[in-house]
Design a protein around this motif. Structure first.
Motif, PDB file in Angstrom:
ATOM      1  N   ARG A  16       0.842  -1.194   0.000  1.00  7.93           N
ATOM      2  CA  ARG A  16       0.000   0.000   0.000  1.00  7.93           C
ATOM      3  C   ARG A  16       0.879   1.247   0.000  1.00  7.93           C
ATOM      4  O   ARG A  16       0.637   2.193  -0.736  1.00  7.93           O
ATOM      5  N   ARG A  17       1.927   1.227   0.817  1.00  7.22           N
ATOM      6  CA  ARG A  17       2.853   2.367   0.872  1.00  7.22           C
ATOM      7  C   ARG A  17       3.564   2.556  -0.468  1.00  7.22           C
ATOM      8  O   ARG A  17       3.748   3.680  -0.930  1.00  7.22           O
ATOM      9  N   GLU A  18       3.942   1.440  -1.078  1.00  8.37           N
ATOM     10  CA  GLU A  18       4.590   1.491  -2.390  1.00  8.37           C
ATOM     11  C   GLU A  18       3.669   2.173  -3.404  1.00  8.37           C
ATOM     12  O   GLU A  18       4.102   3.058  -4.149  1.00  8.37           O
ATOM     13  N   ASP A  19       2.401   1.796  -3.411  1.00 10.26           N
ATOM     14  CA  ASP A  19       1.426   2.408  -4.318  1.00 10.26           C
ATOM     15  C   ASP A  19       1.277   3.907  -4.056  1.00 10.26           C
ATOM     16  O   ASP A  19       1.209   4.712  -4.988  1.00 10.26           O
ATOM     17  N   GLU A  20       1.237   4.286  -2.773  1.00  8.09           N
ATOM     18  CA  GLU A  20       1.121   5.706  -2.416  1.00  8.09           C
ATOM     19  C   GLU A  20       2.322   6.504  -2.919  1.00  8.09           C
ATOM     20  O   GLU A  20       2.170   7.609  -3.429  1.00  8.09           O
ATOM     21  N   ILE A  21       3.497   5.940  -2.775  1.00 13.46           N
ATOM     22  CA  ILE A  21       4.711   6.633  -3.199  1.00 13.46           C
ATOM     23  C   ILE A  21       4.741   6.779  -4.715  1.00 13.46           C
ATOM     24  O   ILE A  21       5.112   7.834  -5.244  1.00 13.46           O
ATOM     25  N   ILE A  22       4.336   5.745  -5.427  1.00 14.36           N
ATOM     26  CA  ILE A  22       4.310   5.807  -6.894  1.00 14.36           C
ATOM     27  C   ILE A  22       3.352   6.892  -7.362  1.00 14.36           C
ATOM     28  O   ILE A  22       3.667   7.663  -8.274  1.00 14.36           O
ATOM     29  N   VAL A  23       2.193   7.001  -6.719  1.00 16.68           N
ATOM     30  CA  VAL A  23       1.240   8.065  -7.057  1.00 16.68           C
ATOM     31  C   VAL A  23       1.873   9.429  -6.789  1.00 16.68           C
ATOM     32  O   VAL A  23       1.763  10.353  -7.602  1.00 16.68           O
ATOM     33  N   ARG A  24       2.553   9.557  -5.648  1.00 17.47           N
ATOM     34  CA  ARG A  24       3.201  10.823  -5.308  1.00 17.47           C
ATOM     35  C   ARG A  24       4.279  11.179  -6.328  1.00 17.47           C
ATOM     36  O   ARG A  24       4.397  12.333  -6.754  1.00 17.47           O
ATOM     37  N   GLN A  52      11.744   8.831  -4.191  1.00 10.53           N
ATOM     38  CA  GLN A  52      12.413   7.706  -4.848  1.00 10.53           C
ATOM     39  C   GLN A  52      13.205   6.881  -3.839  1.00 10.53           C
ATOM     40  O   GLN A  52      13.183   5.645  -3.892  1.00 10.53           O
ATOM     41  N   ASP A  53      13.895   7.551  -2.925  1.00 14.61           N
ATOM     42  CA  ASP A  53      14.665   6.841  -1.896  1.00 14.61           C
ATOM     43  C   ASP A  53      13.747   6.006  -1.007  1.00 14.61           C
ATOM     44  O   ASP A  53      14.057   4.850  -0.679  1.00 14.61           O
ATOM     45  N   GLU A  54      12.607   6.589  -0.625  1.00 14.08           N
ATOM     46  CA  GLU A  54      11.664   5.851   0.211  1.00 14.08           C
ATOM     47  C   GLU A  54      11.084   4.659  -0.541  1.00 14.08           C
ATOM     48  O   GLU A  54      10.957   3.566  -0.001  1.00 14.08           O
ATOM     49  N   LEU A  55      10.778   4.864  -1.821  1.00  9.96           N
ATOM     50  CA  LEU A  55      10.254   3.766  -2.643  1.00  9.96           C
ATOM     51  C   LEU A  55      11.283   2.640  -2.723  1.00  9.96           C
ATOM     52  O   LEU A  55      10.947   1.464  -2.584  1.00  9.96           O
ATOM     53  N   ARG A  56      12.535   2.983  -2.910  1.00  6.93           N
ATOM     54  CA  ARG A  56      13.594   1.977  -2.984  1.00  6.93           C
ATOM     55  C   ARG A  56      13.682   1.186  -1.679  1.00  6.93           C
ATOM     56  O   ARG A  56      13.810  -0.036  -1.686  1.00  6.93           O
ATOM     57  N   ARG A  57      13.583   1.894  -0.531  1.00  2.00           N
ATOM     58  CA  ARG A  57      13.636   1.197   0.765  1.00  2.00           C
ATOM     59  C   ARG A  57      12.459   0.240   0.924  1.00  2.00           C
ATOM     60  O   ARG A  57      12.621  -0.894   1.385  1.00  2.00           O
ATOM     61  N   VAL A  58      11.262   0.693   0.541  1.00  2.00           N
ATOM     62  CA  VAL A  58      10.070  -0.152   0.653  1.00  2.00           C
ATOM     63  C   VAL A  58      10.214  -1.375  -0.250  1.00  2.00           C
ATOM     64  O   VAL A  58       9.946  -2.506   0.158  1.00  2.00           O
ATOM     65  N   GLN A  59      10.658  -1.158  -1.488  1.00  2.00           N
ATOM     66  CA  GLN A  59      10.806  -2.276  -2.412  1.00  2.00           C
ATOM     67  C   GLN A  59      11.890  -3.242  -1.955  1.00  2.00           C
ATOM     68  O   GLN A  59      11.743  -4.451  -2.093  1.00  2.00           O
ATOM     69  N   ASP A  60      12.976  -2.717  -1.394  1.00  4.60           N
ATOM     70  CA  ASP A  60      14.033  -3.593  -0.854  1.00  4.60           C
ATOM     71  C   ASP A  60      13.495  -4.447   0.291  1.00  4.60           C
ATOM     72  O   ASP A  60      13.787  -5.633   0.386  1.00  4.60           O
ATOM     73  N   LYS A  61      12.698  -3.821   1.163  1.00  8.46           N
ATOM     74  CA  LYS A  61      12.118  -4.560   2.283  1.00  8.46           C
ATOM     75  C   LYS A  61      11.172  -5.647   1.771  1.00  8.46           C
ATOM     76  O   LYS A  61      11.186  -6.766   2.260  1.00  8.46           O
TER      77      LYS A  61
END
Length: 68
Positions: A16-24, A52-61
């Motif tokens: 869900r967070r990943e989706d929110e970041i992509i929209v942002r 982008q950094d936050e998205l990378r962290r979420v995707q890595d996790k």
């Protein structure tokens, strides 16, 4: 030391967070192309990089490659 696998709730929360970041990121991209003022553009570029950094962290996790 291996980390325990993510729970279903954690995976759902991260997706869900990943989706929110992509929209942002998409919203920032479109507003950056409409921005004329350099100071505003620089600020939006900073926000874009942070997202982008936050998205990378979420995707890595999500991938189990957390750097924490």
């Amino acid at each position: 030391m291996d980390k325990p696998p993510l729970s279903e709730a954690e995976i759902t929360r991260l997706k869900r967070r990943e989706d929110e970041i992509i929209v942002r990121l998409d919203r920032l991209k479109s507003t950056m192309s409409e921005t004329k003022a350099l100071d505003t553009l620089a600020f939006k570029a900073k926000l874009f990089k942070e997202a982008q950094d936050e998205l990378r962290r979420v995707q890595d996790k999500l991938a189990g490659v957390s750097g924490d």
